[in-house]
Design a protein around this motif. Structure first.
Motif, mmCIF file in Angstrom:
data_model
loop_
_atom_site.group_PDB
_atom_site.id
_atom_site.type_symbol
_atom_site.label_atom_id
_atom_site.label_comp_id
_atom_site.label_asym_id
_atom_site.label_seq_id
_atom_site.Cartn_x
_atom_site.Cartn_y
_atom_site.Cartn_z
ATOM 1 N N MET A 470 0.802 -1.225 0.000
ATOM 2 C CA MET A 470 0.000 0.000 0.000
ATOM 3 C C MET A 470 0.839 1.281 0.000
ATOM 4 S SD MET A 470 -3.352 0.761 2.389
ATOM 5 C CE MET A 470 -4.465 -0.377 1.578
ATOM 6 N N PRO A 471 1.895 1.397 0.800
ATOM 7 C CA PRO A 471 2.687 2.638 0.755
ATOM 8 C C PRO A 471 3.298 2.899 -0.616
ATOM 9 C CG PRO A 471 3.171 1.408 2.752
ATOM 10 C CD PRO A 471 2.350 0.507 1.894
ATOM 11 N N ARG A 472 3.784 1.858 -1.285
ATOM 12 C CA ARG A 472 4.361 2.037 -2.618
ATOM 13 C C ARG A 472 3.319 2.596 -3.584
ATOM 14 N NH1 ARG A 472 5.104 -2.932 -3.695
ATOM 15 N NH2 ARG A 472 7.254 -3.027 -2.919
ATOM 16 N N GLU A 478 0.745 9.810 -5.367
ATOM 17 C CA GLU A 478 1.195 11.175 -5.085
ATOM 18 C C GLU A 478 1.949 11.756 -6.274
ATOM 19 O OE1 GLU A 478 1.575 10.685 -0.206
ATOM 20 O OE2 GLU A 478 3.376 10.742 -1.454
ATOM 21 N N ARG A 479 2.755 10.931 -6.957
ATOM 22 C CA ARG A 479 3.428 11.405 -8.177
ATOM 23 C C ARG A 479 2.402 11.839 -9.219
ATOM 24 N NH1 ARG A 479 7.710 6.632 -9.764
ATOM 25 N NH2 ARG A 479 8.595 6.279 -7.683
ATOM 26 N N ALA A 500 1.455 8.757 2.064
ATOM 27 C CA ALA A 500 1.865 7.378 1.782
ATOM 28 C C ALA A 500 2.564 6.735 2.979
ATOM 29 C CB ALA A 500 2.767 7.360 0.560
ATOM 30 N N GLU A 501 3.393 7.506 3.679
ATOM 31 C CA GLU A 501 4.154 6.913 4.798
ATOM 32 C C GLU A 501 3.267 6.553 5.974
ATOM 33 O OE1 GLU A 501 4.881 11.458 5.034
ATOM 34 O OE2 GLU A 501 4.767 9.902 3.482
ATOM 35 N N ASP A 502 2.011 7.007 5.979
ATOM 36 C CA ASP A 502 1.088 6.694 7.072
ATOM 37 C C ASP A 502 0.104 5.583 6.703
ATOM 38 O OD1 ASP A 502 2.171 8.652 8.763
ATOM 39 O OD2 ASP A 502 1.034 10.219 7.745
ATOM 40 N N LEU A 503 0.356 4.907 5.600
ATOM 41 C CA LEU A 503 -0.483 3.786 5.186
ATOM 42 C C LEU A 503 0.287 2.483 5.381
ATOM 43 C CD1 LEU A 503 -2.104 5.203 1.914
ATOM 44 C CD2 LEU A 503 -3.243 4.773 4.089
ATOM 45 N N PRO A 504 -0.456 1.370 5.626
ATOM 46 C CA PRO A 504 -1.916 1.251 5.733
ATOM 47 C C PRO A 504 -2.425 1.774 7.070
ATOM 48 C CG PRO A 504 -0.905 -0.863 6.167
ATOM 49 C CD PRO A 504 0.203 0.055 5.756
#
Length: 508
Positions: A470-472, A478-479, A500-504
Motif C-alpha cells: 500500500m505505501p508504494r 502522489e506522483r 503514503a508513509e502513514d499507510l496502511p
C-alpha cells in the motif's frame, strides 16, 4: 448435497495422477477420509498425496502415532490412521486445531464418525479381481460436492488432450478465483488454467454487477480471443494447446518461471527488463485490435471499450474501502458525490484519448523474460483476459508504476520520455504534453483502484499480505496527483487520505 465419482481399474499410475489432481484442490480446513479393507491402498494414496505437497518427504505410517504432520509451503497436512483409536480418544487429538492451518487425511474414519465434519471428501477403496487394480468411489459432501464435480470435469477435459497422463504440479495463482497447475510429461510440459465461470454478483449500479460495469471477464472466451489476437500480431502470448469454453479449462504453453522479479533475482537488470516491456507497448500501439476478435470454433469476441463510467467505478473503490478504514465510519454520501464529480471530467477526457490495446494488468507478475526469443517476443504476456480497447497510456502506467515492486522514479521518467520520443518520431498526431496528462490521470485512476482493492482484500477477505504494497502504490499516486492538470483531485485526496508513509491505516 453430495457428488459421486466412481473410478474402475485404478492402478498405481492412475492413483498417482488422481493424487496430483486432488492435491491441486486441497486447502486449509479440508478433511479427506480413506476407507476400505486392509491392503486396499489407503496408505498408498495418503503417502502419494503428501509427496505431491512435499516431494522430498519420507512418509512413515502413522499407525502407532495416530497422526503424522507435514509442514508444507501451502498448508500443514496431517496424515491420520485411526485403526487403533479407542472410543473417546478423538477429542484428545486436537483435530480442530490441525484444521485451523491445514488439512487432514484420515484412514479408518469410522473410528471418529462422531467428529467428522459434514463438508468432506470420502474415498472408498474396493478390491477387484485384478490384484494390481482397485475400484475407487469418491463422494463429496457439502461444499466438496461442487469441488468434486469440478475435479471430475478437469480429469475428463485432460483425457481429451495430449496431457491425459501428465503429473499436475500446483502453481501459485493470484488474488482471483483462477487456479493454475504445471502439467509434466517426460518430454514436454504445459500449464493448465482452471477458470470456472464467475457469477455476476449482486447489482450495484443500474441493475448491473461490478464485473459487468467494469468489463471483467466472466469466462475464458476473452482469454482465448486476446491470446490468439496477440500471437497473430507477433507477440509472445502463450500458445493455446487445448481449451473448453463451457467448462473453463485451458492448456497453455509453459513459459517457465522467469517472471520479471525472478529474472531480476537471476541478474537481469530492472532497466533492461522494463525497457523491453516498453518496446512491446510501442509495438502494440502500431497493431491496434479489431472490435471483434476471432475465437476458434466459436463466435467472435467483442472487445469492450474502457469507458469513463468503468474507470470511475474502479477508482471509487478507494473511497468505498480505504476511506472508511481511515476515518473509522461509513462513507458519507457527500464524500462519494464530491469524488465522482471531480473525477468524472478527467476520466471522460481520458476515455476518448489515444485508443488502442489495454491489456489492463501489464505489470511484473504477468511479464515473463524469454531470452531465447528475438525482439518483442522476448517478453511473455500473461493475464490479459480483462483486456479492453482504450487509452494506450494505461498499460504504460501499469508497468512504470508497478504495484508489486518499486520502480525508481528516474527509471519511470526515462522510459516515459523514451516512449513519447518514439511515438512523436513516427509523425502521427501524437502530442507528448497531452499524453503525459493522460498518463497522470490514468495513474491516479489505477492506483486509486489498487488501494481500494488492497483495503477490500484485507477487510473483507482477510488477505492482509497485500497491505505491504500500500505505501508504494500511494507514493505512485502522489506522483500522479502532482501533475498540474489534477490540482482539484490533489486537494480532495489531501483532505480524504493520509500521506503514503502513514499507510496502511491501523484499522486494516
Amino acid at each position: 448435497m453430495t457428488e459421486v465419482w466412481r473410478l474402475d481399474g485404478v492402478d498405481l499410475d492412475r492413483l498417482d495422477r488422481l493424487a496430483s489432481r486432488i492435491a491441486l484442490t486441497l486447502k486449509i480446513g479440508d478433511v479427506v477420509t480413506l476407507s476400505g479393507p486392509l491392503g486396499a491402498g489407503k496408505t498408498t494414496l495418503a503417502r502419494t498425496l503428501v509427496r505431491h505437497f512435499d516431494r522430498g518427504s519420507e512418509v512413515p505410517s502413522p499407525t502407532f502415532a495416530l497422526i503424522q504432520r507435514y509442514e508444507t509451503s501451502r498448508l500443514a497436512l496431517s496424515h491420520c490412521d485411526f485403526y487403533r483409536l479407542d472410543h473417546g480418544e478423538v477429542e484428545e487429538l486436537g483435530l480442530d486445531d490441525a484444521l485451523a492451518d491445514g488439512a487432514l487425511l484420515i484412514e479408518w474414519p469410522e473410528r471418529a464418525a462422531g467428529w467428522l465434519p459434514h463438508d468432506r471428501l470420502d474415498i472408498v477403496f474396493d478390491e477387484t479381481g485384478e490384484p494390481e487394480t482397485r475400484t475407487l468411489v469418491l463422494t463429496g459432501h457439502g461444499n466438496w460436492a461442487e469441488r468434486l464435480y469440478r475435479l471430475q470435469t478437469m480429469a475428463h477435459f485432460l483425457e481429451g488432450t495430449a496431457f491425459a497422463d501428465a503429473d499436475a504440479v500446483y502453481l501459485q495463482g493470484d488474488a482471483s478465483a483462477r487456479g493454475y497447475a504445471r502439467l509434466v510429461l517426460a518430454d514436454r510440459r504445459a500449464v493448465l488454467m482452471n477458470s470456472p465461470r464467475q457469477p455476476d454478483g449482486p447489482p450495484i449500479r443500474d441493475g448491473k454487477p461490478y464485473s459487468a460495469l467494469v468489463h471483467l471477464a466472466e469466462d475464458v472466451k476473452p482469454f482465448v480471443a486476446v491470446a490468439e489476437a496477440l500471437r497473430a500480431r507477433g507477440f509472445s502470448a502463450p500458445e493455446i494447446q487445448a481449451f473448453d469454453l463451457d467448462t473453463g479449462f485451458i492448456v497453455l504453453e509453459d513459459f517457465g518461471d522467469a517472471v520479471f522479479k525472478t529474472a531480476m533475482e537471476r541478474g537481469v537488470s530492472q532497466a533492461e527488463l522494463w525497457g523491453k516491456a516498453v518496446d512491446v507497448l510501442l509495438a502494440l500501439s502500431e497493431a491496434p485490435p479489431e472490435q471483434a476478435l476471432p475465437v476458434p470454433g466459436s463466435s467472435a469476441y467483442a472487445l469492450p471499450l474502457f469507458d469513463a463510467e468503468a474507470m470511475l467505478i474502479e477508482a471509487s473503490l478507494i473511497v468505498e474501502w480505504l476511506w472508511p478504514a481511515v476515518h473509522g465510519r461509513a462513507l458519507p454520501t457527500e464524500v462519494r458525490a464530491e469524488f465522482e464529480s471531480l473525477g468524472r471530467p478527467h476520466l471522460a477526457a481520458a476515455a476518448q484519448a489515444d485508443p488502442g490495446w489495454v491489456l489492463r494488468d501489464y505489470h511484473s507478475p504477468n511479464l515473463m523474460y524469454l531470452p531465447d526469443r528475438a525482439g518483442v517476443r522476448n517478453v511473455g504476456l500473461l493475464d490479459f483476459q480483462d483486456a479492453l480497447r482504450g487509452p494506450l497510456a494505461y498499460d504504460l502506467v501499469s508497468l512504470l508504476q508497478d504495484a508489486r515492486l518499486d520502480v525508481p522514479e528516474a527509471l519511470e521518467r526515462a522510459e516515459l520520455d523514451r516512449y513519447c520520443i518514439a511515438r512523436t518520431a513516427r509523425g502521427e498526431t501524437f502530442k507528448s504534453d497531452d499524453f503525459r496528462t493522460l498518463y497522470a490521470t490514468l495513474g491516479a485512476q489505477r492506483n486509486s483502484k489498487i488501494l481500494g482493492i488492497f483495503a477490500r482484500l484485507a477487510k473483507r477477505d482477510g488477505k492482509r499480505a497485500y497491505l505491504a504494497h500500500m505505501p508504494r502504490v500511494a507514493r505512485y499516486l502522489e506522483r500522479d496527483l502532482a501533475h498540474p492538470a489534477l490540482a482539484d483531485l490533489r486537494d480532495f485526496y489531501a483532505r480524504a487520505f493520509p500521506a503514503a508513509e502513514d499507510l496502511p491505516p491501523k484499522s486494516l
